[in-house]
Design a protein around this motif. Sequence first.
Motif, mmCIF file in Angstrom:
data_model
loop_
_atom_site.group_PDB
_atom_site.id
_atom_site.type_symbol
_atom_site.label_atom_id
_atom_site.label_comp_id
_atom_site.label_asym_id
_atom_site.label_seq_id
_atom_site.Cartn_x
_atom_site.Cartn_y
_atom_site.Cartn_z
ATOM 1 N N UNK A 1 -15.438 -21.315 17.040
ATOM 2 C CA UNK A 1 -15.407 -22.574 17.776
ATOM 3 C C UNK A 1 -15.046 -22.275 19.224
ATOM 4 N N UNK B 1 -13.571 -23.410 22.642
ATOM 5 C CA UNK B 1 -12.647 -24.452 23.100
ATOM 6 C C UNK B 1 -12.437 -24.304 24.604
ATOM 7 N N UNK C 1 -4.249 -26.692 23.228
ATOM 8 C CA UNK C 1 -4.551 -27.964 22.579
ATOM 9 C C UNK C 1 -5.248 -27.739 21.237
ATOM 10 N N UNK D 1 -0.830 -26.610 14.191
ATOM 11 C CA UNK D 1 0.389 -27.397 14.035
ATOM 12 C C UNK D 1 0.157 -28.715 13.320
ATOM 13 N N UNK D 2 -0.969 -29.350 13.579
ATOM 14 C CA UNK D 2 -1.177 -30.690 13.017
ATOM 15 C C UNK D 2 -1.936 -30.647 11.696
ATOM 16 N N UNK D 3 -3.019 -29.883 11.654
ATOM 17 C CA UNK D 3 -3.796 -29.815 10.414
ATOM 18 C C UNK D 3 -3.124 -28.892 9.405
ATOM 19 N N UNK D 4 -2.512 -27.814 9.888
ATOM 20 C CA UNK D 4 -1.734 -26.969 8.982
ATOM 21 C C UNK D 4 -2.359 -25.636 8.621
ATOM 22 N N UNK D 5 -3.405 -25.221 9.324
ATOM 23 C CA UNK D 5 -3.948 -23.883 9.077
ATOM 24 C C UNK D 5 -2.986 -22.826 9.631
ATOM 25 N N UNK D 6 -2.934 -21.671 8.981
ATOM 26 C CA UNK D 6 -2.051 -20.609 9.451
ATOM 27 C C UNK D 6 -2.774 -19.719 10.449
ATOM 28 N N UNK E 1 0.289 -38.256 15.262
ATOM 29 C CA UNK E 1 0.270 -37.350 16.415
ATOM 30 C C UNK E 1 -0.734 -37.797 17.476
ATOM 31 N N UNK F 1 -4.097 -38.319 17.096
ATOM 32 C CA UNK F 1 -5.488 -37.886 16.964
ATOM 33 C C UNK F 1 -6.349 -39.048 16.470
ATOM 34 N N UNK G 1 -2.706 -26.707 18.783
ATOM 35 C CA UNK G 1 -1.886 -27.856 18.368
ATOM 36 C C UNK G 1 -2.584 -28.644 17.271
ATOM 37 N N UNK G 2 -3.899 -28.786 17.394
ATOM 38 C CA UNK G 2 -4.603 -29.520 16.341
ATOM 39 C C UNK G 2 -4.729 -28.693 15.063
ATOM 40 N N UNK G 3 -5.411 -27.560 15.144
ATOM 41 C CA UNK G 3 -5.800 -26.825 13.928
ATOM 42 C C UNK G 3 -4.607 -26.200 13.211
ATOM 43 N N UNK H 1 -11.303 -19.200 10.860
ATOM 44 C CA UNK H 1 -11.840 -19.942 11.988
ATOM 45 C C UNK H 1 -11.416 -19.181 13.233
ATOM 46 N N UNK I 1 -8.628 -19.173 6.684
ATOM 47 C CA UNK I 1 -9.303 -20.180 5.860
ATOM 48 C C UNK I 1 -9.722 -19.450 4.588
ATOM 49 N N UNK I 2 -8.812 -19.397 3.607
ATOM 50 C CA UNK I 2 -9.048 -18.567 2.431
ATOM 51 C C UNK I 2 -9.133 -17.114 2.873
#
Lengths: 134, 134
Positions: free
Chosen positions: B11, B13, B18, B25-30, A98, A100, B21-23, B55, B50-51
């Motif tokens: 965090x 931002x 964007x 879609x790409x990393x996979x956190x819900x 992607x 990154x 998209x990272x956290x 975040x 996160x459990x």
Amino acid sequence: MTDIKLNHLAIVVDDMEAALRFWRESLGLQQAGEIESVPAEAVDIAFLSLGDAHIELIQPTTDDSGVAKYLAKRGPGMHHLCLEVANLDAKLEELSARGYELINETPRGRDGRRYAFIHPSSTGGVLLELYEKI
Amino acid sequence: MTDIKLNHLAIVVDDMEAALRFWRESLGLQQAGEIESVPAEAVDIAFLSLGDAHIELIQPTTDDSGVAKYLAKRGPGMHHLCLEVANLDAKLEELSARGYELINETPRGRDGRRYAFIHPSSTGGVLLELYEKI
């Protein structure tokens, strides 16, 4: 639920004893193990338990390491976030595909764990460590 | 084990889409819920699971709020750590008695929760929120 969970949150400190006085003695977190010297990385570290995860306190022991320069430039504070994932290689491949920026294209590993860092420019300013137990 | 646990890691931002998209879609956190506007604090926020913790992504919507000034000065990145404690008043009293600097001497509260911030100068550089469910 995903398979991603907090492993540790690393905090760079300039005074380990003062940091432990706050986080352990005053706030009440339990220290896991003793203060550990890691000469290879020129840091002293201490872990505080936070549920199944940890807060990692890091104090540089020289002036010229990456973390020492970070401390000199930004002051003490949160340094990096480490998340545990189930399949590190697949995550890194996905993130790389992607576009990154990975700091470690190939995971580093020791002591039954593998890890790789993702550059803050890709995450919205967070130095992110992805970690896998092996 | 202590009674202290992670509630959220915030965090800041400069680009919510964007960051998601990272956290997400790409990393996979819900993502938990939708992006929420909080006009009173001049921010948009989004939560990622996160459990049992979260975040929290925060994007300022004006240039003159505290968090906007933080973003302008330090850039995007980890902003504050929120820990849940069982007895907020006792913790604050303990910290105050030990000479630590509370940003909120009296807890603020809404929606079934109470919270107070501890100044980074007391914690080793971390803006710390202590939180209690009521």
